[in-house]
Every structure is written in C-alpha cells, then in structure tokens.
Design an enzyme around this catalytic site. Sequence first.
Site, PDB file in Angstrom:
ATOM      1  CG  ASP A   1      -2.286   0.608   0.934  1.00  0.00           C
ATOM      2  OD1 ASP A   1      -2.304   1.841   0.831  1.00  0.00           O
ATOM      3  OD2 ASP A   1      -3.306  -0.096   0.800  1.00  0.00           O
TER       4      ASP A   1
ATOM      5  CB  SER B   1      -9.297   0.453  -0.293  1.00  0.00           C
ATOM      6  OG  SER B   1      -8.538   0.650  -1.443  1.00  0.00           O
TER       7      SER B   1
ATOM      8  CG  HIS C   1      -5.333   3.685   0.846  1.00  0.00           C
ATOM      9  ND1 HIS C   1      -4.859   2.417   0.612  1.00  0.00           N
ATOM     10  CD2 HIS C   1      -6.587   3.705   0.353  1.00  0.00           C
ATOM     11  CE1 HIS C   1      -5.790   1.715  -0.006  1.00  0.00           C
ATOM     12  NE2 HIS C   1      -6.856   2.469  -0.168  1.00  0.00           N
TER      13      HIS C   1
END
Length: 750
Positions: A146, A541, A212
């Site tokens: 990520d 996600s 994220h």
Amino acid sequence: MASRIYAPSSFLFLLIMIISTGLIGSGGSHGNSDHGKSYIIYMGNRHEGGEAAAQSLHLNMLQQAIGSEFASESLLHSFKRTFNGFVAHLTDHQVSKIAGMPGVVSVFPNKINKLLTTRSWDFMGFSQQRARRTSLESDVIIGVFDSGIWPASESFHDDGLGPPPAKWKGSCQFPPNNFTCNNKIVGAKFYRTSNSTFAAGDARSPVDSNGHGTHVAATAAGNLVGGASLYGFGEGTARGGVPSARIAVYKVCWADSCYFSDILAAFDDAIADGVDLISLSLGAEISRDHFEDPIAIGSFHAMKEGILTVDSAGNDGVQGLYTVRNFSPWSLSVAATAIDRQFFAQVRLGNNQTFQGIAINTFDIGNTMYPIIYGGDAPNISGNFSSSISRLCANNSLNPDLVRGKIVLCDSIVGALVPVLAGAVGSIVAIDRPAGAPAENPPSPVSVLTRRQGSTILSYIRSTRNATATISKSNVGKDEQAPYIASFSSRGPNPAILDILKPDISAPGVNVLAAWPPNVPITPYPAETRTSRFNFQYGTSMACPHVTGAAAYVKSHHPKWSPAAVKSAIMTTAVPMSPEANPDAEFAYGSGHLNPLGAIDPGLVYDAGEPDYVRLLCGQGYNTTAVQMIARDNSSCWERGNETVWDFNYPSLAVSATAEEVVTRVFNRVVTNVGGSGNASYRAVVESPEGVRVRVSPGVLGFRAVGERLRFVVTVEGAVAANSTVSGSLVWDDGVHKVRSPIVVFDSAM
Ligand SMILES: *[C@@H]1O[C@H](CO)[C@@H](O)[C@H](O)[C@H]1NC(C)=O
Ligand SMILES: *[C@@H]1O[C@H](CO)[C@@H](O)[C@H](O)[C@H]1NC(C)=O
Ligand SMILES: *[C@@H]1O[C@H](CO)[C@@H](O)[C@H](O)[C@H]1NC(C)=O
Ligand SMILES: *[C@@H]1O[C@H](CO)[C@@H](O)[C@H](O)[C@H]1NC(C)=O
Ligand SMILES: *[C@@H]1O[C@H](CO)[C@@H](O)[C@H](O)[C@H]1NC(C)=O
Ligand SMILES: *[C@@H]1O[C@H](CO)[C@@H](O)[C@H](O)[C@H]1NC(C)=O
Ligand SMILES: *[C@@H]1O[C@H](CO)[C@@H](O)[C@H](O)[C@H]1NC(C)=O
Ligand SMILES: *[C@@H]1O[C@H](CO)[C@@H](O)[C@H](O)[C@H]1NC(C)=O
Ligand SMILES: *[C@@H]1O[C@H](CO)[C@@H](O)[C@H](O)[C@H]1NC(C)=O
Ligand SMILES: *[C@@H]1O[C@H](CO)[C@@H](O)[C@H](O)[C@H]1NC(C)=O
Ligand SMILES: *[C@@H]1O[C@H](CO)[C@@H](O)[C@H](O)[C@H]1NC(C)=O
Ligand SMILES: *[C@@H]1O[C@H](CO)[C@@H](O)[C@H](O)[C@H]1NC(C)=O
C-alpha cells in the site's frame, strides 16, 4: 494508466475530480519518449542459476535488444528472488525484439494501479471476546502492499508481542529515514523501481504520507485501541481482525500512484521474506491476460509458495457489469458492503420542520438559525453563470454577496463544498444518494437530503420572505437495511474466465473507522484542515483488509491449510445475501457476506493446488511452453477446453449461457473433510435457480476420516432469459456445518 488505491476518500471528492481534472480513470501510459517507456519483461518461475545468474541474463537480453546504446542503467530492476523478469526503458522496436527471446512469457507496459473500521467487526458477529489463539495469531505475518504506514499509531504498538517467528526473513528499510520497526511492524520496505524522482510530500521511506496504507493495515491487524473515534463519532475500541498478527509493510503507492513494477518487486520480496498472507487494496483496469497483470502474476507465485493473496474487487460498480478488477482464480477478490452504522445530520427549518439528512457533520453551529437561500436564486452573473448552473452550486457559480453568512440549498453533491468557498455558513445537498454511498464529510457544516426533501425545502423558501434553517452536528444511528452491497463496488462477471464467479466475497467497506496519520488531513478537500488519529474511509480498499484479517484468523487455527483451502473456508461459510435486495446478485456480492467466526470451522473445503491451476490455464489456451515457464515443474497441457474450467475445484458454480437456449454443464468437484471428528455424513441440499435443474450425485457424502477427500458431480441444466442472471445454491449439510456454494446461471451476452 496506473494502479490505484481503492478508497476515494469522499464521494464528493470523486465527483469534483471527475468533473474537473479527469484524474480518475485517466488512461495513457507513463514514461518519457527519450528513453522509451518502461516495460515489464516477465519470465516465469525463478531462475534456477540463482540471483546473480538472473541479473546477468537480464543484462544480456537488454544488451542484445538495445545494441550499442546499452548501458547497465537501462536495467531498472531485476526480479530474482521468487520469480524471473525485469524492468527496463524500451522503444517499440526493442520491445518486439525482447518479446521474441527464449524464456519470455510476456512483455507489458509499466502502467500504474490506483489505491482504490471499529464497528465493522462487531457487526459481523466477530466480537472482541471470541476464541482467539493469540500465540498462533502472533505467528501470522500479513504483507500489506500500500502507501506505507504511520508507525507511531497506537494501533501498531507491540506490547506483549515477542520477536517475530523464526521463519521471518524480512527486514526494515532504515536509512536514511529513521523508520523503526518493532515486534508488530516486523518489516517495512519501499519500492520505486522505474522512476527515481519523488513528488513533493512523498516520504522517501516506508512512512505513509497518504493515510490509506495506515488505515488498511490497522483494519487487517491493528491492535486494540480504546476510545478511538473521529471527533467523537464511531467511538469504541478500534481493532484489526487479528490484533496479535504481525504486519510487513511494502510501500508501492506514491503521490503519483502505484507502478506495476513496484508491485511486482514487492511480491518478489514478500514471498521470499516469508509472509503468510498478502493484502492488496489496489488495482486498475488491466489486461484479461493474467500474465500481463502484475497482481495476478505476483499472486500466482505467492500461491505456489502457500501464500493467499486477498485483493479488492474495485470501485467501478456504477459503470455496470464486468468491472471487477482483480479476478485471477488464485486470489480472493473482495466486494464492499455498507454496514449498519449511519451518520445523521438533522436539518431544521424556520417553520420547525425537520429532516434527517446523512453526513458526517463534525461542526456544531449551536442550533443558530441562519437565512437559507437556494443556489438557483444566487447565480454569479458577472461570471455568466445561469440559475440552471448555480442551482447545482458548481465551482464559481454562486454570487458571494447573496450567499454570504447563509445556508445554501444545492441540487448536486459538489454543493457540499462550493458554497462555503463563496462565503456561506454551510449547505444542504438534495440528491438521490446511490445505495451504500459513504456519508459526506466536508470541512464545513453539511447535510445530504433526498431530492424530494429538497423540493419541500424549496417550497418553504419560496413561501416566506425570511426563510431560515440550521444543521445539527451528526449523531450516529443504525442503517436497518445493512448489510447491502455499495453501488460503487465493482461487479462481475469475470472478464477473463466467465465461468469462474467473481467477486468472491463481500465485507464492510463503507464508513470504516481505523488508524490515520495525524499529519495527513482527514479528507482530500482543498480547504481541509482537520486531522485525527482515526478516520473514516470507504471503498473496496477497506473491505479487503477485513477479509485479510479473517484469513489470518483461519491461518492461526489452521497454519497448514493451502491458500485454496483458506479461501474455500471463507467463501463457503459466508452469510448468504439477498439477490432481490442487491442488484446484480452474486456479481455484486460473490458467495455472500464475510463470517470470520464460521470460517475457522467450515466442515469441508474445496482444495486446489498448483497443478489444478495449471490445468485451468491450459484450458484457457496457454500452451505447454507457457505453463512450463510459469509453473515449477514439467507441466504439460494435455488437457484443453472449457471442461477444465467447470472441473476446476472452485467453491462457487457459474454457468455462462446463450439466452433462451438450454445448456447442460457438468461440474466435477472434490471436497476434503476438515471437520473435528472424522465421521460425518453430509447431505446435498439444492436450491435450484429459476428455470434450471440441478442434480448432485451422490446426494450423500459419508466421511470416515479427517483429511478424506470425496468426489461428486453437479449437473446444471436449463435456460435463462436474455439479460438475466438466476441464482441458486448447493449446501452440503451434516447438521452442524453448512458448506454453501452459490450457483449462478447467466446470459453471457449481457
Ligand atoms: C472545483 O474546485 C475544486 C476545489 O477548489 C477543484 O479541485 C476542482 O478542480 C474544481 N472543479 C472544476 C470543474 O473546476
Ligand atoms: C516521475 O515521478 C515524478 C514525481 O511524481 C513525476 O513528476 C514524473 O513525471 C515521473 N516521471 C515519469 C517518467 O513517469
Ligand atoms: C534521523 O533522526 C535524527 C535524530 O533524531 C535526526 O537528526 C536526523 O535528521 C533524522 N534523519 C532523517 C533523514 O530524517
Ligand atoms: C418552533 O418551535 C419553538 C419551540 O418549540 C416555538 O417556540 C416556535 O413558536 C415554533 N415556531 C413555529 C413557526 O412553529
Ligand atoms: C464568478 O465567475 C467568474 C468567472 O468564472 C469568476 O472569475 C469569479 O471568481 C466568480 N465569482 C465567484 C465569487 O465565484
Ligand atoms: C460574459 O459574457 C459576455 C457576453 O458574451 C462576455 O463579453 C464576457 O466576457 C463574459 N464574461 C465572462 C466572465 O466570461
Ligand atoms: C426574519 O428572521 C430574523 C431572524 O430570525 C428575525 O429577527 C426577523 O424578525 C424576521 N423577520 C420577519 C419579517 O419575519
Ligand atoms: C505457445 O504460445 C506462445 C504465445 O502464445 C507462442 O508464441 C508459442 O509459439 C506457443 N508454443 C507452442 C509450442 O505452441
Ligand atoms: C523436467 O524435465 C527435465 C528434462 O526433461 C528433467 O531433467 C527434470 O528432472 C524434470 N523435472 C521434474 C521436476 O520432473
Ligand atoms: C469454450 O472456450 C472458448 C474459449 O477458449 C470459447 O470461445 C467457447 O465459447 C467456449 N465454449 C463454451 C461452450 O462455453
Ligand atoms: C466412525 O463410524 C464407524 C462406523 O459407524 C465406527 O466404527 C467408528 O468407530 C467411528 N469412528 C469415530 C472416530 O467416531
Ligand atoms: C439486453 O441489454 C442490452 C443492453 O442493456 C439491450 O441493448 C438489449 O436490448 C437487451 N436485450 C433484451 C432482449 O432485453
């Protein structure tokens, strides 16, 4: 075109981006024309001569292709630990030369993928008090690919954790950035193989400057953190699926997205490092050829080493069918559902009428009544904006003299931000929200109502000379319809292999609360200044790491299970979802909704190993030469044709058919008894899809031993109407376990 993170952090942001910059879904390839574009040359299984031999082979091939202008810098990166291949800048001519060289499986442009939580675990009946095997859990290492991680978050402290298990060979990339690992974050590396330039704001280390990666890692395996909330919302204990599992960070996403070459480099390392699972919340619209897709290539080699890859289905569901992004048969593809937590921001008018809008409104304007004006009544005339544009509250379309100090009623979602930029106090947006759209969270007071409620408010505005309104700070309530598939969640059918159902499973992906870097604003709005240690995010996600967490939980109970067995356990124990309540049915939710507790005791599993996948690939037209390069052994394609798809031991059953024509499909399957006691008698319980006959033979499976494998045959016969999908199921039931596989028959032309 790049891979992307599957979490647009706001519906509004997404729209603004689509309207303005065209950033989302942008095409075109990367690279500069001087040195050619960068390409990935994939050469299958690891070079037998070792890493040095692999590298010199790569240099040799490049020298042959490039000729006199060859320099060793032309080789940007070599894959040599787990599989074979390299990254290089090449011209079209050089590409065709290399593609013809022996040993090359595929050559494809180095595009980019995009990056596409407390309440969510409890919602699935997976409470903090469940039976956990902390000692075994702490043996599980999850590789998270990520945007990096914020290591200082409480979710990643290592209290009570001993050193990583001995099998761990990974490391922490320390210099020059002072990134420190601990017994929770046991490895951290960053990858930027094809572009040596970093964008401003990109931390040149495994540190997350996006948010994220931190959010995703915490959802999968974050520690228990009491009192987690965003401005008091979602208050509770934040935790990942397996709070004792270890995290290995592979940073592949940067400000300019996630390059294919970096994803592959991370797979090459993570598999060799000894991770147990890989979690990828990113993807892109990519080739249907599995071996031109970095995630499919990487996860194939992971599967060979016993590592399951869990990935996101994608966020393109509103574009319709065939939008699922990660569809290789050896990965577990996750769709997103809305959970029962919803945020209500009440609107009250001067006539005391109230409306329950939906929004995360963190602002308290103290119940003060403000004048309210309709955007359509306040056009920026000097900018030549008409009322038909200003009613949408589009950028610059409002007249500041008319909206200053007021609440503005807008007919589009961009109205959540624009009025405040023109001096308004807040805004009310009247739109029809798509199912499972995340609650808006702009840096100003807002409430999102329905179109109908909007017209009631407009009538009120028109009915008085002195219309007023106020917006309350949000309160958290329940969405009684949950769980249901979010409209943004990408849909099947599987674009590469129609008769293998994708996505595989669904899990919470809306309004998920998890750790957040305190130096990254909580939304991407230009005017955002709010920060928090926890934040809400949405997207497939966010759904993906829930399934990764569940897979780690299964692994902690069954360390020896194959990737296919873990995947089967998760799919066959999923809670069935309703085809009536969810448009596109199985193509939206796969086998159903994740049930982590059930997954540790599935009763039976549909297992599969590398030879099974190879046979499937042969049936898909890959020849012996290709599969021998990809696979470990001397596999050969003696079997061809679609039977290899129907006989592939997948835990779901899909039949593509020509509308109105009777089709007969025979599926050979084998199940392995993993129930507690060896003796078990399972009865087949079939729910036939409408207009379809399903026969199962034998109808009863009697097991005598744990590990025993028994075969059966499912025959599906019938016809479907044009443009339609019909759903049914096969359940093997021993009175304790219900091993469920969905059966889907659909018009292949839809
Ligand atoms: C609208 O304004 C936002 C924020 O300033 C900006 O990011 C976006 O590009 C603008 N959209 C259009 C269509 O100009
Ligand atoms: C390399 O990255 C920088 C920073 O994001 C970007 O400006 C540049 O365009 C990239 N170069 C290539 C060839 O993609
Ligand atoms: C690393 O940490 C030291 C001491 O805390 C500091 O002086 C140095 O600037 C840091 N280096 C980087 C690259 O951040
Ligand atoms: C609104 O409610 C308040 C308090 O309940 C009351 O004082 C006021 O008269 C009401 N206004 C109208 C227009 O009904
Ligand atoms: C009005 O429109 C003009 C032209 O687009 C623009 O320059 C100006 O900034 C707008 N005014 C406001 C307050 O948005
Ligand atoms: C508005 O339209 C008039 C007439 O077409 C034109 O002269 C003027 O430049 C426009 N103003 C803006 C801000 O676009
Ligand atoms: C309009 O509203 C303001 C604020 O609520 C109030 O002070 C004023 O008396 C009202 N005027 C009329 C004509 O109702
Ligand atoms: C195998 O397939 C590749 C690519 O599709 C092709 O180039 C090659 O000639 C094939 N080999 C054989 C033995 O058919
Ligand atoms: C594969 O074939 C080669 C040559 O035919 C042979 O030397 C090798 O032992 C075989 N490997 C396996 C795993 O069967
Ligand atoms: C079998 O697979 C081929 C592609 O490999 C496809 O064109 C054909 O339609 C399939 N046949 C059936 C009956 O599905
Ligand atoms: C399983 O069933 C068989 C036959 O009913 C019986 O002989 C055997 O003892 C049973 N084994 C176990 C472990 O219960
Ligand atoms: C099937 O759907 C397509 C696209 O929506 C449409 O063009 C076509 O007319 C539909 N066919 C039938 C028989 O409904």
